[in-house]
Design an enzyme around this catalytic site. Structure first.
Site, PDB file in Angstrom:
ATOM      1  N   ASP A  98       4.852  -3.910  -4.460  1.00 18.03           N
ATOM      2  CA  ASP A  98       4.934  -3.241  -5.763  1.00 18.03           C
ATOM      3  C   ASP A  98       3.550  -2.940  -6.331  1.00 18.03           C
ATOM      4  OD1 ASP A  98       4.431  -5.959  -6.148  1.00 18.03           O
ATOM      5  OD2 ASP A  98       5.885  -6.221  -7.751  1.00 18.03           O
ATOM      6  N   ASP A 101      -2.998  -6.221  -7.143  1.00 19.04           N
ATOM      7  CA  ASP A 101      -3.805  -6.518  -8.329  1.00 19.04           C
ATOM      8  C   ASP A 101      -5.070  -7.241  -7.855  1.00 19.04           C
ATOM      9  OD1 ASP A 101      -4.556  -6.974 -10.944  1.00 19.04           O
ATOM     10  OD2 ASP A 101      -2.995  -8.419 -11.393  1.00 19.04           O
ATOM     11  N   ARG A 167      13.345  -3.946 -14.805  1.00 17.93           N
ATOM     12  CA  ARG A 167      13.315  -3.399 -13.438  1.00 17.93           C
ATOM     13  C   ARG A 167      14.118  -2.101 -13.318  1.00 17.93           C
ATOM     14  NH1 ARG A 167      11.007  -7.300  -9.992  1.00 17.93           N
ATOM     15  NH2 ARG A 167      11.552  -9.465 -10.438  1.00 17.93           N
TER      16      ARG A 167
HETATM   17  P1  IMP Z   1      -2.053 -10.097  -6.935  1.00 18.49           P
HETATM   18  O1  IMP Z   1      -1.732 -11.237  -6.036  1.00 18.49           O
HETATM   19  O2  IMP Z   1      -2.979 -10.491  -8.050  1.00 18.49           O
HETATM   20  O3  IMP Z   1      -2.546  -8.863  -6.223  1.00 18.49           O
HETATM   21  O4  IMP Z   1      -0.725  -9.747  -7.720  1.00 18.49           O
HETATM   22  C1  IMP Z   1       0.275  -8.960  -7.189  1.00 18.49           C
HETATM   23  C2  IMP Z   1       1.611  -9.298  -7.808  1.00 18.49           C
HETATM   24  O5  IMP Z   1       1.508  -9.544  -9.220  1.00 18.49           O
HETATM   25  C3  IMP Z   1       2.519  -8.103  -7.653  1.00 18.49           C
HETATM   26  O6  IMP Z   1       3.307  -8.248  -6.481  1.00 18.49           O
HETATM   27  C4  IMP Z   1       3.324  -8.103  -8.937  1.00 18.49           C
HETATM   28  O7  IMP Z   1       4.555  -8.766  -8.735  1.00 18.49           O
HETATM   29  C5  IMP Z   1       2.509  -8.889  -9.943  1.00 18.49           C
HETATM   30  N1  IMP Z   1       1.873  -7.989 -10.935  1.00 18.49           N
HETATM   31  C6  IMP Z   1       0.550  -7.774 -11.100  1.00 18.49           C
HETATM   32  N2  IMP Z   1       0.313  -6.917 -12.111  1.00 18.49           N
HETATM   33  C7  IMP Z   1       1.530  -6.584 -12.604  1.00 18.49           C
HETATM   34  C8  IMP Z   1       1.965  -5.690 -13.673  1.00 18.49           C
HETATM   35  O8  IMP Z   1       1.176  -5.031 -14.380  1.00 18.49           O
HETATM   36  N3  IMP Z   1       3.328  -5.593 -13.858  1.00 18.49           N
HETATM   37  C9  IMP Z   1       4.226  -6.290 -13.093  1.00 18.49           C
HETATM   38  N4  IMP Z   1       3.863  -7.126 -12.101  1.00 18.49           N
HETATM   39  C10 IMP Z   1       2.525  -7.266 -11.854  1.00 18.49           C
HETATM   40 MG    MG Z   2       7.055  -9.982 -11.216  1.00 13.05          MG
END
Ligand code: IMP
Ligand code: MG
Length: 182
Positions: A98, A101, A167
């Protein structure tokens, strides 16, 4: 406080991007069969639309990462589970996520999937937040890439949630982080 959703990418804009992405992915894998692996639950809506725009012989699978302390910034990934036993050896795997980040979730997932020895492993994200990266990973395809930080706002809709809500929205929007649900 009422939590209003501000539209960021409309339903039409998403549909256009998904068609273009499907076309691109079909060309890049031309003549090959792929195994589409969708990360639960945020990529499910995206996966349902995208697979219908990919003109390749494909199979669909889902996987889930269970993380402890999900609400803290220092998340600890503890478990990875697949919907079915996915025979990844010698397969071309397209991992759908999805959001990328910090890159922590993706890096963890890639490490595990690599161990299963797929023939190739590429990543497509619905939304990329390149400015937030703590680990130097770059998805191979992204439907949308945010140029600037969202500040105190959070993405929701089209599969993306905030504490499991939003969602089902047909568009991608932002809500104020920390505000009470509408
Ligand atoms: P990462 O491990 O920091 O890259 O985070 C990724 C996960 O954080 C994604 O798979 C999302 O489920 C969640 N996430 C990060 N930012 C958002 C946002 O703005 N809205 C919803 N979910 C987010
Ligand atoms: Mg989530």
């Amino acid at each position: 406080m009422k939590n209003e959703v501000a539209v960021l990418y409309s339903e039409e804009e998403i549909a256009r991007r998904v068609v273009a992405l499907g076309h691109q992915i079909s060309q890049d894998y031309a003549g090959r069969g792929i195994c589409v692996l969708g990360l639960m639950k945020g990529s499910l809506v995206f996966m349902a639309d995208l697979v219908r725009q990919i003109r390749l012989d494909l199979t669909m699978h889902v996987l889930k990462v269970t993380s402890q302390h999900e609400r803290t910034s220092s998340r600890l990934m503890t478990e990875i589970s697949y919907s079915t036993a996915v025979p990844l050896e010698c397969r071309d795997v397209l991992l759908l996520v999805d959001i990328v980040d910090t890159g922590v979730t993706l890096s963890y997932l890639l490490g595990h999937i690599h161990e299963l020895a797929p023939r190739s492993l590429r990543v497509c994200t619905l939304v990329d937040k390149p400015y937030a990266r703590k680990i130097g990973l770059h998805p191979d395809w992204s439907a949308f890439s945010l140029a600037e930080p969202l500040g105190d706002r959070f993405l929701v809709g089209y599969g993306l949630d905030h504490e499991e809500r939003y969602r089902g929205l047909p568009y991608i929007g932002t809500i104020e982080r920390g505000a009470a649900p509408a």
